[in-house]
Design a protein around this motif. Structure first.
Motif, short mmCIF file in Angstrom:
data_model
loop_
_atom_site.label_atom_id
_atom_site.label_comp_id
_atom_site.label_asym_id
_atom_site.label_seq_id
_atom_site.Cartn_x
_atom_site.Cartn_y
_atom_site.Cartn_z
N ASP A 22 -38.17 17.79 76.66
CA ASP A 22 -37.17 17.84 77.57
C ASP A 22 -37.00 16.46 78.17
O ASP A 22 -38.00 16.15 78.99
CB ASP A 22 -36.90 18.83 78.68
CG ASP A 22 -35.64 18.74 79.54
OD1 ASP A 22 -35.12 17.81 79.64
OD2 ASP A 22 -35.38 19.97 79.93
N PRO A 23 -36.15 15.56 77.59
CA PRO A 23 -36.44 14.04 78.35
C PRO A 23 -36.26 14.01 79.79
O PRO A 23 -36.48 12.95 80.26
CB PRO A 23 -35.20 13.32 77.42
CG PRO A 23 -34.21 14.41 77.15
CD PRO A 23 -35.00 15.69 76.81
N GLU A 48 -34.45 9.27 76.51
CA GLU A 48 -34.03 10.20 75.07
C GLU A 48 -34.92 9.46 74.15
O GLU A 48 -35.34 10.12 73.23
CB GLU A 48 -32.62 10.17 75.00
CG GLU A 48 -31.88 11.29 76.01
CD GLU A 48 -30.53 11.62 75.61
OE1 GLU A 48 -30.02 11.28 74.34
OE2 GLU A 48 -29.60 11.64 76.59
N PHE A 49 -34.65 8.17 74.08
CA PHE A 49 -35.32 7.46 73.10
C PHE A 49 -36.95 7.46 72.93
O PHE A 49 -37.38 7.79 72.02
CB PHE A 49 -34.82 6.12 73.11
CG PHE A 49 -35.35 4.92 71.87
CD1 PHE A 49 -34.72 4.65 70.93
CD2 PHE A 49 -36.33 4.37 72.42
CE1 PHE A 49 -35.10 4.01 69.87
CE2 PHE A 49 -37.06 3.50 71.25
CZ PHE A 49 -36.41 3.46 70.21
N HIS A 50 -37.10 7.27 74.16
CA HIS A 50 -38.72 7.19 74.29
C HIS A 50 -39.40 8.44 74.01
O HIS A 50 -40.38 8.78 73.59
CB HIS A 50 -39.19 6.43 75.39
CG HIS A 50 -39.11 5.20 75.52
ND1 HIS A 50 -39.25 4.25 74.82
CD2 HIS A 50 -38.23 4.26 76.51
CE1 HIS A 50 -38.75 3.10 74.94
NE2 HIS A 50 -38.08 2.99 76.09
N ALA A 51 -38.73 9.49 74.66
CA ALA A 51 -39.23 10.93 74.50
C ALA A 51 -39.11 11.45 73.20
O ALA A 51 -39.99 12.14 72.63
CB ALA A 51 -38.39 11.94 75.45
N ALA A 92 -28.99 15.02 75.58
CA ALA A 92 -29.59 15.13 77.34
C ALA A 92 -30.52 15.85 77.61
O ALA A 92 -31.36 15.56 78.43
CB ALA A 92 -28.35 15.21 78.10
N THR A 93 -30.65 16.92 76.96
CA THR A 93 -31.67 18.14 77.59
C THR A 93 -32.79 18.36 76.41
O THR A 93 -33.83 19.45 76.75
CB THR A 93 -31.16 19.21 77.77
OG1 THR A 93 -30.29 20.00 76.49
CG2 THR A 93 -30.02 19.09 78.90
N ALA A 208 -32.20 26.51 70.16
CA ALA A 208 -33.44 26.19 70.93
C ALA A 208 -32.99 25.50 72.46
O ALA A 208 -32.37 24.51 72.32
CB ALA A 208 -34.51 25.57 70.26
N HIS A 209 -33.62 26.21 73.47
CA HIS A 209 -33.44 25.33 74.66
C HIS A 209 -31.97 25.11 74.89
O HIS A 209 -31.78 23.93 75.45
CB HIS A 209 -34.24 24.35 74.79
CG HIS A 209 -35.77 24.46 74.80
ND1 HIS A 209 -36.37 24.95 76.09
CD2 HIS A 209 -36.87 24.73 73.97
CE1 HIS A 209 -37.77 25.46 75.79
NE2 HIS A 209 -37.90 25.05 74.52
N GLY A 210 -31.18 25.88 74.61
CA GLY A 210 -29.58 25.85 74.86
C GLY A 210 -29.01 24.64 73.92
O GLY A 210 -27.79 24.12 74.37
N CYS A 211 -29.69 24.58 72.77
CA CYS A 211 -29.05 23.56 72.02
C CYS A 211 -28.87 23.88 70.62
O CYS A 211 -29.73 25.08 70.17
CB CYS A 211 -29.83 22.24 71.94
SG CYS A 211 -30.02 21.26 73.18
N ILE A 212 -28.22 23.66 69.82
CA ILE A 212 -27.84 23.79 68.23
C ILE A 212 -28.99 23.08 67.72
O ILE A 212 -29.00 21.73 67.84
CB ILE A 212 -26.46 23.80 67.85
CG1 ILE A 212 -25.40 24.53 68.51
CG2 ILE A 212 -26.50 23.72 66.20
CD1 ILE A 212 -24.11 24.00 68.41
#
Length: 225
Positions: A22-23, A48-51, A92-93, A208-212
């Motif tokens: 999670d970034p 986001e990029f670095h994570a 974002a998440t 997963a984690h609220g994402c497609i």
């Protein structure tokens, strides 16, 4: 960062290492060689990029590979070490990276993550073919736009899978996707490198984690089919 097998299992099959983060929460030490690629970006984009790239290095570690920098090409796609293939996606998440050794099981892999939210209705005409829109119309009305977002994500994953092999800039209308609950097929509507018109790429779908999360692989045995 977390090895993604806790939520995704063998999502893309044997030999594919996955890691996610999670970034917003991850404590990231950015690789110094990667700082220049997002130097002008806003803070959320930098996170986001670095994570995502930190996830890629963790996935490399699961394969016993050293945690090297992952440059960005002029088209912003990740540049992997020559003996590896991989794909990165983030929102974002949620950030996800997948890595495999080139020449073992797959010729290419591609993943995409999107918020598990309705697709803005004004985007449907640009993304969906008439046949795809007809299939969406068969879904319960309250879920139609979520299925449209899944279809969008599937096309993104297909694009990211084929591009390292073909260098072809496919548009949304250059493929037609048939969705099922946990998988999909994408039929190319034009030639893309070694993939002729009518070629089919197969993918998987999960949440997963609220994402497609969508993923596509090109098995070595099927390359050029």
């Amino acid at each position: 960062m977390t090895a993604a097998h806790d939520i995704l299992g063998d999502f893309l099959g044997q030999g594919v290492a996955l890691a996610h983060a999670d970034p917003r929460l991850a404590c990231i030490d950015a690789h110094p060689e990667e700082l220049k690629y997002v130097q002008q970006a806003v803070d959320s984009r930098k996170r986001e990029f670095h994570a995502a790239r930190a996830c890629a290095r963790q996935a490399m570690g699961l394969l016993g590979e050293p945690p090297v920098a992952i440059p960005a090409a002029s088209d912003r796609s990740p540049v992997w070490p020559p003996h590896l293939i991989g794909s990165i996606s983030h929102c974002a998440t949620f950030c996800l990276a997948v890595v495999a050794r080139k020449g073992e099981n797959y010729a290419a892999i591609g993943v995409d993550v999107e918020p598990a939210e309705d697709l803005p209705v004004e985007l449907i005409d640009a993304i969906c073919s008439p046949r795809e829109m007809a299939a969406l119309d068969e879904k319960p009305p309250e879920h139609r736009l979520l299925w449209a977002r899944i279809l969008f994500s599937a096309k993104e994953a297909v694009y990211k899978c084929q591009y390292p092999l073909t260098g072809t800039m496919l548009d949304f209308q250059d493929m037609e996707v048939t969705l099922a609950d946990t998988c999909f097929q994408a039929k190319l509507q034009r030639q893309a490198g070694m993939f002729g018109k009518g070629s089919i790429l197969e993918g998987r779908v999960t949440f997963a984690h609220g994402c497609i999360v969508t993923g596509v692989t090109v098995p070595l045995a099927g390359l050029g089919a």
